[in-house]
Write an enzyme that holds these catalytic residues in place. Structure first.
Site, mmCIF file in Angstrom:
data_model
loop_
_atom_site.group_PDB
_atom_site.id
_atom_site.type_symbol
_atom_site.label_atom_id
_atom_site.label_comp_id
_atom_site.label_asym_id
_atom_site.label_seq_id
_atom_site.Cartn_x
_atom_site.Cartn_y
_atom_site.Cartn_z
ATOM 1 N N ASP A 1 0.876 -1.181 0.000
ATOM 2 C CA ASP A 1 0.000 0.000 0.000
ATOM 3 C C ASP A 1 0.910 1.227 0.000
ATOM 4 O OD1 ASP A 1 -2.145 1.663 -0.021
ATOM 5 O OD2 ASP A 1 -2.951 1.056 1.918
ATOM 6 N N HIS B 1 -8.075 8.355 5.604
ATOM 7 C CA HIS B 1 -6.901 7.470 5.572
ATOM 8 C C HIS B 1 -7.030 6.540 4.369
ATOM 9 C CE1 HIS B 1 -4.977 3.601 7.467
ATOM 10 N NE2 HIS B 1 -4.116 4.204 6.656
ATOM 11 N N HIS C 1 2.428 6.078 13.413
ATOM 12 C CA HIS C 1 1.412 6.441 12.415
ATOM 13 C C HIS C 1 -0.001 6.181 12.901
ATOM 14 C CE1 HIS C 1 0.792 2.201 11.747
ATOM 15 N NE2 HIS C 1 0.182 2.342 10.601
#
Length: 402
Positions: A74, A184, A331
């Site tokens: 990703d 996100h 994160h």
């Protein structure tokens, strides 16, 4: 707090900002620390947990080499957030219509924009800035097109789409009652294709050169090789695609809010930051390739976003530029258990309890994202007080999941 563990069983040390770490993640950190390409030390953030090859929540400095699996599939996954002039009192008591409006405007899960509507559309025109660069990459590596059905169409149709898993769109309230939009997502299917293709290419390259690795997923390209240059070109493209993807979604969400809420404007510049990516940076007097796998840049004064789970707080932070972390921070909360384990342990009734007061899906399809499957975000934040300072504390009131 600060560094809580230092592992010294590798070629270089591993500095860890938590004691909440499983044995499998410790072993992955040591595997990375034993690679000849790693320089100085490896930094593990307080949300660290086991991943594929390398841990999620780690910062890996390499010299003249790059590990595709450490960047992941990703590529460019990250966050976008913006504060609006809307206040808590401007929101309706029932947010279901807003959630359905966002879900209707931003394709989620496996959904994407219809190809028949793309020709000549504004989204297609936006995508043209990336089109020529992708043609160059595919010209060198036509095998990419074999890895995804309708390759040349799909990447464009997925521009401005959320995806599934832990990707989300939220409306949040800060400590002063201001409404924020936060989301996100990453580089969608095209990033996955690029990641898998070059991970496989790196593994073949290691076999060809008979280089032994502690884990085949730590295969790397050496600078100066054609594959190194081609991967850097492809990963930079995917990172730019991920940024554009989030920008398009944010614009779509704002349009939904404009249709259903009182007039407002965006009050501050949107924060748009990667947390799965690689960048050329200078640390400790050396020019290095810094791979952040589930970590964000936290240079002194730099704004970032650290989300909690869908039932917890999130944070807008300002970096403190801590050199030992390679100017990085966590994160997010980081998973405490796998998706399959969460589905075995919890039910949709548990999900309802843990997301009480939040407008979101509460069905069995998102039980793997239940808040209890994640680490305590407040403990994560406490462990990195030397990495960032909190600027805003956000509490979600609406969450869209893929």
């Amino acid at each position: 707090m600060g560094i809580q563990l230092e592992l010294n069983k590798g070629r270089v040390p591993v500095k860890v900002w938590t004691r909440d770490i499983e044995a499998s993640a410790m072993q992955q950190l040591l595997n990375v620390a034993n690679l000849p390409i790693v320089h100085g030390h490896v930094a593990a953030m307080p949300d660290v947990h086991a991943g594929i090859g390398a841990t999620v929540g780690s910062v890996i400095p390499t010299r003249q080499a790059i590990i595709p699996a450490a960047v992941g599939v990703d590529i460019g996954c990250g966050m976008n957030a913006v504060r609006t002039t809307l206040r808590a009192e401007d929101l309706p008591d029932n947010l279901r219509s807003l959630r359905l409006g966002i879900e209707g405007s931003v394709p989620c899960g496996f959904e994407q924009h219809a190809a028949s509507r793309m020709r000549g559309s504004a989204l297609q025109r936006v995508g043209r800035v990336l089109d020529q660069r992708l043609d160059t990459i595919v010209g060198k590596h036509p095998g990419l097109m074999k890895m995804q059905r309708r390759f040349s169409e799909t990447w464009l149709c997925q521009l401005g789409t959320l995806g599934g898993g832990n990707h989300f769109i939220e409306l949040c309230l800060d400590e002063a009652g201001a409404v924020w939009v936060m989301l996100h997502s990453g580089s969608r299917g095209i990033g996955n294709v690029i990641g898998r293709y070059f991970i496989a290419a790196a593994q073949k390259d290691m076999q060809r050169h008979r280089i032994h690795l502690p884990d085949r997923d730590l295969a790397y390209f050496s600078e100066g090789s054609d594959l190194f240059d081609d991967y850097v070109e492809a990963v930079e493209w995917a990172q730019d695609y991920a940024l554009l993807n989030r920008q398009q979604m944010l614009a779509a969400v704002v349009e939904v809010l404009k249709k259903q809420l009182p007039p407002f404007r965006l009050e501050s510049e949107a924060i748009n930051c990667h947390h799965n990516y690689v960048a050329r940076e200078r640390h400790f007097g050396e020019n290095l390739l810094i791979t952040r796998k589930g970590a964000i840049s936290a240079q002194a004064g730099e704004l970032g976003i650290i989300p909690g789970s869908m039932g917890a707080r999130s944070y807008i932070v300002r970096g403190l530029g801590n050199a030992q972390s390679f100017c990085s921070c966590a994160h997010g909360a980081g998973r405490r258990m796998s998706r399959s384990a969460a589905k075995r342990r919890f039910s949709r009734f548990d999900l309802e309890d843990q997301t009480a007061g939040i407008e979101c899906r509460k069905d069995s399809g998102v039980v793997d994202e239940i808040p209890a499957a994640y680490k305590d975000i407040d403990q994560v934040m406490d462990n990195q007080r030397d990495l960032v300072e909190v600027v805003h504390t956000l509490k979600q009131v609406l969450c869209v999941k893929g």
